[in-house]
Enzyme design. Structure first.
Site, mmCIF file in Angstrom:
data_model
loop_
_atom_site.group_PDB
_atom_site.id
_atom_site.type_symbol
_atom_site.label_atom_id
_atom_site.label_comp_id
_atom_site.label_asym_id
_atom_site.label_seq_id
_atom_site.Cartn_x
_atom_site.Cartn_y
_atom_site.Cartn_z
ATOM 1 N N HIS A 17 0.836 -1.211 0.000
ATOM 2 C CA HIS A 17 0.000 0.000 0.000
ATOM 3 C C HIS A 17 0.871 1.261 0.000
ATOM 4 O O HIS A 17 0.590 2.224 -0.722
ATOM 5 C CB HIS A 17 -0.878 0.042 1.259
ATOM 6 N N LYS A 41 -15.873 -6.903 6.294
ATOM 7 C CA LYS A 41 -14.890 -7.707 7.030
ATOM 8 C C LYS A 41 -14.830 -7.145 8.448
ATOM 9 O O LYS A 41 -15.025 -5.957 8.644
ATOM 10 C CB LYS A 41 -13.514 -7.561 6.378
ATOM 11 N N ARG A 90 -2.272 -6.322 -8.070
ATOM 12 C CA ARG A 90 -1.136 -7.209 -7.798
ATOM 13 C C ARG A 90 -1.003 -8.288 -8.850
ATOM 14 O O ARG A 90 0.074 -8.582 -9.329
ATOM 15 C CB ARG A 90 -1.321 -7.886 -6.430
ATOM 16 N N SER A 128 -2.616 -7.430 3.537
ATOM 17 C CA SER A 128 -2.787 -7.267 4.985
ATOM 18 C C SER A 128 -3.138 -8.614 5.609
ATOM 19 O O SER A 128 -2.687 -8.940 6.715
ATOM 20 C CB SER A 128 -3.911 -6.267 5.283
HETATM 21 O O1 PNS Z 1 -8.646 -2.688 0.549
HETATM 22 P P1 PNS Z 1 -9.888 -3.295 -0.078
HETATM 23 O O2 PNS Z 1 -10.688 -4.034 0.967
HETATM 24 O O3 PNS Z 1 -9.575 -4.122 -1.288
HETATM 25 O O4 PNS Z 1 -10.753 -2.037 -0.562
HETATM 26 C C1 PNS Z 1 -12.026 -2.226 -1.134
HETATM 27 C C2 PNS Z 1 -12.754 -0.885 -1.257
HETATM 28 C C3 PNS Z 1 -12.814 -0.156 0.074
HETATM 29 C C4 PNS Z 1 -12.063 -0.003 -2.268
HETATM 30 C C5 PNS Z 1 -14.176 -1.191 -1.796
HETATM 31 O O5 PNS Z 1 -14.770 -2.181 -1.021
HETATM 32 C C6 PNS Z 1 -15.062 0.046 -1.793
HETATM 33 O O6 PNS Z 1 -14.903 0.933 -2.606
HETATM 34 N N1 PNS Z 1 -16.017 0.061 -0.831
HETATM 35 C C7 PNS Z 1 -16.936 1.165 -0.664
HETATM 36 C C8 PNS Z 1 -18.276 0.819 -1.318
HETATM 37 C C9 PNS Z 1 -18.135 1.012 -2.806
HETATM 38 O O7 PNS Z 1 -17.983 2.125 -3.277
HETATM 39 N N2 PNS Z 1 -18.121 -0.108 -3.573
HETATM 40 C C10 PNS Z 1 -17.797 -0.055 -4.976
HETATM 41 C C11 PNS Z 1 -18.987 -0.120 -5.840
HETATM 42 S S1 PNS Z 1 -19.450 -1.815 -5.976
#
Ligand code: PNS
Length: 162
Positions: A17, A41, A90, A128
């Site tokens: 990150h 989560k 990744r 993570s």
């Molecule tokens: O670090 P992560 O868990 O891969 O991040 C995922 C994240 C936070 C980018 C994603 O879950 C997100 O954007 N969540 C907020 C809700 C949203 O906007 N979802 C995308 C449209 S489906």
């Protein structure tokens, strides 16, 4: 002036990150790292802890801010005047989910574009979740995150008797 948001769970941040943040901070004028509050989560660290960890780890990058957020990433982008969402890629396994998310975000907010940065090779395997798994079994975390983060992981796991 291009502002980019980099949304994620960051539970907690890894070198992968931090590498994406550092590289994005070169390409964009302003980066706002968004730490998702309402993650499905159940995170090891509270959102305040995750924000605090990232603030300390990015303090040398003067165009980077860290904020908690709730709800949709596109709303977080718009609220912060960002034209771009940054995500790290990744491997091929990330691609399907990331593409679906980017396309959904594009339908929701055609004015916000997603830019993918391919993760540096040395961090391509890292997450993570992997770091926490190794920590639970007492493994060496030094390749995964800076000492202030790995210390926080160990302290949290000890506190929770995990
Ligand atoms: O670090 P992560 O868990 O891969 O991040 C995922 C994240 C936070 C980018 C994603 O879950 C997100 O954007 N969540 C907020 C809700 C949203 O906007 N979802 C995308 C449209 S489906």
């Amino acid at each position: 002036m291009i502002t980019a948001v980099y949304p994620g769970s960051f539970d907690p941040a890894t070198y992968g990150h931090l590498d994406v943040i550092r590289r994005a901070s070169v390409s964009f004028d302003r980066i706002i790292v968004g730490v998702l509050h309402n993650s499905a989560k159940s995170p090891l660290f509270s959102v305040e802890e995750r924000v605090n960890i990232l603030e300390r780890a990015t303090e040398s990058l003067h165009n980077v801010e860290v904020k908690p957020f709730d709800g949709l990433s596109v709303n977080f982008a718009r609220e912060n005047g960002a034209q771009v969402i940054v995500r790290g890629l990744r491997a091929v396994t990330d691609f399907e989910y990331e593409l679906q998310m980017a396309q959904t975000n594009r339908v929701l907010a055609p004015d916000v574009d997603t830019v993918f940065l391919t993760t540096s090779l040395e961090y391509a395997y890292l997450s993570s979740t992997i770091m926490k798994e190794v920590a639970r079994f007492g493994g060496d975390l030094s390749k995964f995150a800076p000492p202030e983060i790995t210390d926080a992981v160990r302290a949290k796991l000890n506190l929770m008797n995990l």
